[in-house]
Design a protein around this motif. Sequence first.
Motif, mmCIF file in Angstrom:
data_model
loop_
_atom_site.group_PDB
_atom_site.id
_atom_site.type_symbol
_atom_site.label_atom_id
_atom_site.label_comp_id
_atom_site.label_asym_id
_atom_site.label_seq_id
_atom_site.Cartn_x
_atom_site.Cartn_y
_atom_site.Cartn_z
ATOM 1 N N ASP A 33 0.852 -1.188 0.000
ATOM 2 C CA ASP A 33 0.000 0.000 0.000
ATOM 3 C C ASP A 33 0.882 1.231 0.000
ATOM 4 O O ASP A 33 1.425 1.613 1.034
ATOM 5 C CB ASP A 33 -0.922 -0.016 1.220
ATOM 6 C CG ASP A 33 -1.818 1.213 1.293
ATOM 7 O OD1 ASP A 33 -1.877 1.965 0.293
ATOM 8 O OD2 ASP A 33 -2.449 1.419 2.336
ATOM 9 N N TYR A 34 1.037 1.850 -1.169
ATOM 10 C CA TYR A 34 1.804 3.088 -1.293
ATOM 11 C C TYR A 34 0.883 4.208 -0.829
ATOM 12 O O TYR A 34 0.177 4.834 -1.601
ATOM 13 C CB TYR A 34 2.231 3.273 -2.749
ATOM 14 C CG TYR A 34 3.346 4.257 -2.993
ATOM 15 C CD1 TYR A 34 3.179 5.609 -2.744
ATOM 16 C CD2 TYR A 34 4.571 3.830 -3.501
ATOM 17 C CE1 TYR A 34 4.196 6.515 -2.987
ATOM 18 C CE2 TYR A 34 5.589 4.734 -3.751
ATOM 19 C CZ TYR A 34 5.403 6.064 -3.491
ATOM 20 O OH TYR A 34 6.417 6.961 -3.740
ATOM 21 N N SER A 35 0.915 4.461 0.471
ATOM 22 C CA SER A 35 -0.116 5.271 1.128
ATOM 23 C C SER A 35 0.301 6.734 1.194
ATOM 24 O O SER A 35 0.681 7.249 2.242
ATOM 25 C CB SER A 35 -0.381 4.712 2.530
ATOM 26 O OG SER A 35 -1.486 5.354 3.134
ATOM 27 N N HIS A 36 0.197 7.421 0.054
ATOM 28 C CA HIS A 36 0.577 8.839 0.031
ATOM 29 C C HIS A 36 -0.631 9.717 0.395
ATOM 30 O O HIS A 36 -1.014 10.628 -0.317
ATOM 31 C CB HIS A 36 1.196 9.231 -1.303
ATOM 32 C CG HIS A 36 0.346 9.032 -2.523
ATOM 33 N ND1 HIS A 36 -0.729 8.182 -2.564
ATOM 34 C CD2 HIS A 36 0.423 9.595 -3.756
ATOM 35 C CE1 HIS A 36 -1.269 8.220 -3.768
ATOM 36 N NE2 HIS A 36 -0.594 9.071 -4.511
ATOM 37 N N ILE A 37 -1.184 9.395 1.562
ATOM 38 C CA ILE A 37 -2.323 10.119 2.127
ATOM 39 C C ILE A 37 -2.016 10.459 3.584
ATOM 40 O O ILE A 37 -2.902 10.657 4.411
ATOM 41 C CB ILE A 37 -3.627 9.283 1.983
ATOM 42 C CG1 ILE A 37 -4.887 10.088 2.300
ATOM 43 C CG2 ILE A 37 -3.528 7.991 2.779
ATOM 44 C CD1 ILE A 37 -5.237 11.137 1.284
#
Length: 422
Positions: free
Chosen positions: A122-126
Amino acid sequence: MPDNRILIRNGHVIDTDPQPYARPNTDVLIEDGRIVAVGTDLSAEGATVIDATDRIVLPGFVDTHRHVWQSALRGAAVDVDLGAYLGILAQCGPTFRPGDVYTATLAGALECLDSGITTQLDYSHISYSPEHADAAIDALRTAGLRAVYGYGTPVTGGGSLDDVRRIRTERLADDNALVTMAYAPLGPSFTPVEVVAGEWKVADELDLRVTFHVAATPVNPQPITALRDAGLLREKILYVHGNTLGDDELKLIADSGAAASAAPGAEAMLGNNSPVAGRLKRLGVTTGLGVDAVTSAPGDMFSLMRAALLASQIADSPRMTCADVLRMATLGGAEALGLADRTGSLRPGKQADLVLIRLDDLSTLTAERDPIAAVVTAAHPHNVDTVLVAGQVMKSDSRLVHADLGRVAQDLRSTAAAVAAL
């Protein structure tokens, strides 16, 4: 907890190590969440038996790159280019509250499990705040899949190295857990090498694998060369995309022992130049597949494998085969994430991340003559009958067994409506 002993009996078994191959009428024995034997006529004594007659049995799929929170923005960036997609994220991302991140990440992770993806980066750029980051981690744990939480920098800014340290030391310190951690900064294509060096120092300090989007940009037309010249090339890096890089740049990735994630569906939809998966394979780069963004492309591995295969028939010489693509979707992805010691194949001792695909559906009837081709060219999420993660049954008889899908759907619709209204 998983059943202590499970026997998957009489399936069309596909293993992927060292390359995909199929074995008819084969059993898989699982004990304490791990594969202990693959063969014929294995003893069922004391075991829960799963009848795999008319089923393909294979390792769970590994999705090496997805912005899982974007499940609340499905279809929002179709028929637009990369710049417009980034504009949508810049507009919508800051409106997500921590609870929205939890809901969207949970829904996206369950979508993965439902379609046979058992491992997900999960590339979680949030990560607009510590609460946003915690919400994403909580959702991944609730979903129950094997996940790598990639702490990412939002498009509009946010996140901090202090919070990366907090999560690593307080929340995701155990690299043997079901949910582990990576660091996902902007990287050398979008930030000066001096900044990258500082981020790499933190990653080394915390013993984190690094992953980032890579392309030839005005900031760094040759980002891999820039890393090499700064002494920043290393093995524990997962490069994402790279379509605009020359073969010389991709060869530097291979020579460094690092890995790459290709997202052929989203790359094609967003106009990221020519396909890259086949080039990566030809140049010797360890490569996995990634969905990337359901804002622009399908969220299942079957669609992704077909995108990779079809693109290769046009763009690559030599062309990739079904076996090549299936390996990228399983063991290749596990290798890219540094998880091949525990998933991606059916080697005894690995954790039992498995998928059973029905062969008695109209779309897969008679496909037992070539199960590998069937998985890549014919199967789809509807055919996924059973999913196990670390020996725990997550999907059975075509239904997720540990999720309140009605509640998840209601919450996701509320999040999508709230984001659209702002």
